[in-house]
Design an enzyme around this catalytic site. Structure first.
Site, short mmCIF file in Angstrom:
data_model
loop_
_atom_site.label_atom_id
_atom_site.label_comp_id
_atom_site.label_asym_id
_atom_site.label_seq_id
_atom_site.Cartn_x
_atom_site.Cartn_y
_atom_site.Cartn_z
N ARG A 66 -11.08 28.49 19.42
CA ARG A 66 -10.48 29.47 18.64
C ARG A 66 -10.24 29.00 17.30
NH1 ARG A 66 -9.83 29.72 24.01
NH2 ARG A 66 -9.51 27.64 23.79
N HIS A 144 0.44 22.56 14.46
CA HIS A 144 -0.63 23.74 14.21
C HIS A 144 -0.20 24.98 13.66
CE1 HIS A 144 -4.22 25.71 15.07
NE2 HIS A 144 -4.38 25.23 16.32
N1 CP Z 1 -5.04 27.46 20.33
C1 CP Z 1 -6.30 26.55 19.88
O1 CP Z 1 -5.87 25.75 18.98
O2 CP Z 1 -7.48 26.45 20.47
P1 CP Z 1 -8.50 25.80 20.06
O3 CP Z 1 -8.09 24.35 20.40
O4 CP Z 1 -9.85 26.14 21.22
O5 CP Z 1 -8.82 25.78 18.56
#
Ligand code: CP
Length: 316
Positions: A66, A144
């Site tokens: 994502r 994040h």
């Molecule tokens: N939500 C998220 O960080 O997904 P990914 O690890 O796929 O980037």
């Protein structure tokens, strides 16, 4: 017309955050409300040439579906271009090059760097060495922040204003970086927050100390079913297997929470279930069909939110 309206608006972040977006701690309430309003505007702007001629570098030293793809898609949708790699194995770091030297090189090829790295301090270190903005796309078990911003965009669009909501944040609160950034952003609002986890995966003391300093109102519990009927939002996370040193410890907690279809019976009409994904076993697949399950819709908000962030940091 919408693009012109968007372009004319004052950019706040390139002046306020010249180093980029490293931590949710950078954001006060006004910053959050501002970038959410910019994200909201981007929902109705599919393609534009706002970042024509600009180049985004995506440096992913850990797997991602994502975050990387939505940053890249956002950049293309704003008329820009993307360079980068999605494995530490294919960059010269594999030959022993430092992060600092990698950043000093990549900044000559791009206008903004998005970095995901297993070390908690990696994005901050990258920002220290870069003369262009750096965006933290996940730093170990640390933070994040852009995921948390898209989570708030999802909640405000799908549930309503944040003040007064009862929000449960459940799962791996020790190693989960999305929940750390989300809790910090929520501390700017009058939200009743429940941290729900097994004892072994409680929010770390240093994170709780920081939230207390920000006067956050939270409670820690283990059994989500005790408060499920009071919640407006339940934000679930997976247990972060890759962060465990001892896999036996992971085995003990990996299925501690499984949200099942019949749990929905105990929820309010306007209850919404979120998850940053990937989902492993913690939400049973039969929950997906409920209109209270909005974790796939949540992924769609990654585009307007990241378009707004990129425009803020790179637009001329
Ligand atoms: N939500 C998220 O960080 O997904 P990914 O690890 O796929 O980037």
């Amino acid at each position: 017309m919408l693009i012109k309206t968007y372009s004319r608006r004052i950019k706040m972040f390139s002046k306020k955050f010249p180093e980029g977006i490293i931590s949710a701690k950078q954001f006060d309430r006004e910053d959050v409300e501002y970038i959410l309003s910019k994200g909201r505007e981007m929902i109705s702007i599919k393609n534009s040439d706002l970042l024509k001629g600009k180049i985004l570098a995506t440096l992913f030293f850990e797997p991602s579906t994502r975050t990387r793809l939505s940053f890249e898609s956002s950049m293309y949708r704003l008329g820009g271009n993307v360079i980068g790699f999605h494995s530490g194995d294919v960059s010269s770091i594999k030959k022993g090059e430092s992060i600092a030297d990698t950043i000093r090189t990549v900044e000559n090829y791009s206008d903004c760097i998005v970095i995901r790295h297993p070390l908690e301090g990696a994005a901050r270190m990258a920002a220290k060495f870069a003369k262009i903005p750096v965006i933290n796309a996940g730093s170990g078990s640390g933070e994040h922040p852009t995921q948390a911003l898209l989570d708030l965009l999802t909640i405000t669009e799908e549930v309503g204003a944040l003040d007064g909501l009862n929000i449960g944040i459940m799962g791996d609160l020790k190693y989960g970086r999305t929940v750390h950034s989300l809790a910090i952003l929520l501390s700017n609002f009058n939200v009743n927050t429940y941290f729900i986890s097994p004892v072994e995966l409680k929010m770390r003391n240093r994170d709780k100390d920081s939230l207390r300093q920000r006067q956050m109102n939270y409670k820690e519990i283990t059994n989500f079913r005790k408060i499920l009927n009071t919640l407006d939002v339940l934000y679930m996370t997976r247990i972060q297997k890759e962060r465990f040193i001892d896999l036996e410890e992971y085995e003990k907690v990996k299925d501690f929470y499984i949200f099942r279809e019949n749990d929905l019976n105990d929820t309010k009409d306007n209850f919404r279930l979120l998850h940053p994904l990937p989902r492993i076993t913690e939400i049973s697949p039969d929950v997906d069909k409920s209109n209270k399950s909005i974790y796939f819709k949540q992924t769609s908000f990654g585009i307007p939110m990241r378009k707004a962030i990129l425009a803020e940091l790179m637009q001329d």
